[in-house]
Enzyme design. Structure first.
Site, PDB file in Angstrom:
ATOM      1  N   HIS A  52       6.594   0.715   2.090  1.00 49.70           N
ATOM      2  CA  HIS A  52       5.335   1.305   1.609  1.00 49.70           C
ATOM      3  C   HIS A  52       4.953   2.606   2.308  1.00 49.70           C
ATOM      4  CE1 HIS A  52       1.178   0.282  -0.339  1.00 49.70           C
ATOM      5  NE2 HIS A  52       1.899   1.173  -1.023  1.00 49.70           N
ATOM      6  N   CYS A  66      -3.108  -0.944   2.900  1.00 50.95           N
ATOM      7  CA  CYS A  66      -1.723  -1.196   3.326  1.00 50.95           C
ATOM      8  C   CYS A  66      -1.015   0.006   3.947  1.00 50.95           C
ATOM      9  CB  CYS A  66      -0.881  -1.656   2.146  1.00 50.95           C
ATOM     10  SG  CYS A  66      -1.519  -3.065   1.230  1.00 50.95           S
TER      11      CYS A  66
HETATM   12 CA    CA Z   1      -2.267  -4.893   2.892  1.00 49.70          CA
END
Ligand code: CA
Length: 449
Positions: A131, A76
């Site tokens: 993130h 990610c």
């Molecule tokens: Ca991901």
């Protein structure tokens, strides 16, 4: 010139029709739709049968579908760092997912796409998963986004009664969200477009769907009575919610007359997690082999489409390899924004998609994820992969695959083609020598000095 002639001339100039060429051309809006942990096989335009995705499919129908669309990592946060900067994230140490910590996040020395577009006069907004660091200095609003609605970490509950993943923030203020989270993100994205329809905007809509936790709203689950596997059924429902949200956003663009002047990307941040130890969600990557967290195709090759109505061809299939790092230079070219200082690894795709440039945009693409590596040149790929970022000695020998004939990476040709393997290894070693040491380890903790 007598006075009446001068008056007539002045009148003529004042009333002369302004042609399209004279009118100031409004810069295109930029919309990036990012899915999370979506499998290569799991959209209609990739042949998915059990989960209808009509809205995502419409982007492929109205635009270009990449059959070899890659991310610069199988995880990610690293691929989001590459997306935001247009640079291989290992150049600045963002190789793994960040944990919490005051200095763990997208290094502030890096310039984001939002920084650049804001500089170019765009209004910028992020809705969804960030993130890229949860400390104040990494907050989206300090990284070029003027508006923000979402959560800062890597995963979040979808159902309001389930608490997980920290606060939902509007700007820096926590809010009590009552809707199913994917619906809320769709609502906020539509509202952003509505608010800013009169000015050029950049909207980054980063869904956490279809990442775990597996939580679906009843209204979406009802659509999938035909799927017996409970995990796949929940995945389908979560995915269907995302498709609906994308449909609402596309409908808003249509309604506001902005469809023709909006450049839209849709892709996933990594391949489907199918391997034990990953965030398994029921995704499928076939015919690719491998999973999220691997440099096999299943971890890095993803559903990937672009639409710019009136500018890019509709229904085109583009088979040459491209990578999410290409989005920054493509967008900056579309926005006619300055990127002279940028040292980008990506390539402006527009001339290739418009058919003005033959061949592909990349001679070679590279990956590094801990001990895992990969390099792709033409149809050939050299890859060292494992089930984790640190590999056992027996796993350290790279395999050579001819993707042109072997998309499933099943037939290792490294013994038959030793010279080719050697050449690819040498090219990868050269690239690898340019990279930084990871700023933090695979567990998200800072590396020991
Ligand atoms: Ca991901």
């Amino acid at each position: 010139m007598n006075r009446s002639l001068a008056c007539l001339l002045a009148l003529l100039i004042a009333t002369w029709p302004v042609t399209a060429a004279d009118a100031p051309v409004r810069k295109p809006n930029i919309l990036i739709l990012l899915a999370d942990d979506l499998g290569y096989a799991d959209v209609g335009f990739q042949g998915c049968k059990d989960i209808p995705t009509p809205n995502i499919d419409s982007i492929a129908k109205n635009g270009v579908r990449f059959t070899n669309g890659y991310d610069s990592g199988p995880y990610c946060s690293p691929t989001r760092a590459g997306l935001m900067t247009g640079r291989y994230q290992q150049r600045f140490g963002h190789e793994f997912n960040p944990g919490a910590g005051p200095n763990i996040g997208l290094p502030v020395t890096e310039t984001t796409l939002a920084d650049r577009l804001k500089q170019a006069g765009y209004v910028t907004g992020l809705v969804g998963k960030w993130h890229l660091g949860s400390a104040d200095k990494f907050h989206p609003q300090r990284r070029g986004f003027q508006e923000y609605f979402g959560f800062l970490g890597g995963a979040h509950a979808y159902l309001p009664e389930r608490k997980m993943g920290g606060a939902i923030l509007r700007g820096t203020t926590p809010v009590e969200e009552q809707e199913y989270l994917t619906d809320a993100f769709g609502r906020e994205a539509v509202a952003f477009i509505d608010r800013h329809q009169k000015e050029p905007f950049f909207l980054y809509l980063a869904f956490n769907a279809v990442h775990t936790p597996m939580q679906a709203a009843e209204k979406y689950l009802k659509r999938f009575d035909h799927i017996s596997d409970p995990q796949r059924r929940t995945y389908a429902a979560m995915h269907s919610a995302m498709d609906d949200a994308i449909g609402a956003v596309l409908a808003k663009l249509h309604e506001t007359g902005l469809e023709e002047n909006t450049l839209i990307f849709f892709f996933s941040d990594n391949g489907g997690p199918t391997m034990k130890g990953t965030t398994i969600n029921g995704a499928r990557n076939d015919p690719l082999r491998g999973s999220k967290r691997q440099t096999l195709e299943g971890g890095i090759r993803v559903p990937f489409v672009v639409q710019w109505k009136g500018k890019l061809p509709a229904g085109k299939i583009f088979d040459e390899p491209i990578i999410q790092l290409d989005i920054v230079p493509t967008v900056l070219a579309a926005a006619e924004a300055d990127a002279k200082d940028a040292k980008l690894d990506g390539v402006n795709l527009l001339p290739y998609l418009e058919g003005k440039q033959a061949n592909g945009p990349h001679d070679t693409l590279y990956w590094r994820f801990g001990d895992q590596m990969a390099i792709r040149r033409g149809g050939w790929k050299l890859v060292r992969y494992g089930s984790n970022t640190t590999l056992a000695a027996s796993e350290m020998t790279p395999k050579l695959y001819n993707l042109a004939k072997d998309i499933g990476e099943s037939n290792d040709l490294s013994t038959q083609e030793p010279d080719r393997a050697k050449e690819l290894q040498a090219a990868w070693d050269k690239w690898n020598a340019e990279l930084a040491k990871p700023l933090w380890g695979a567990g998200g903790k800072k590396e020991k000095e």
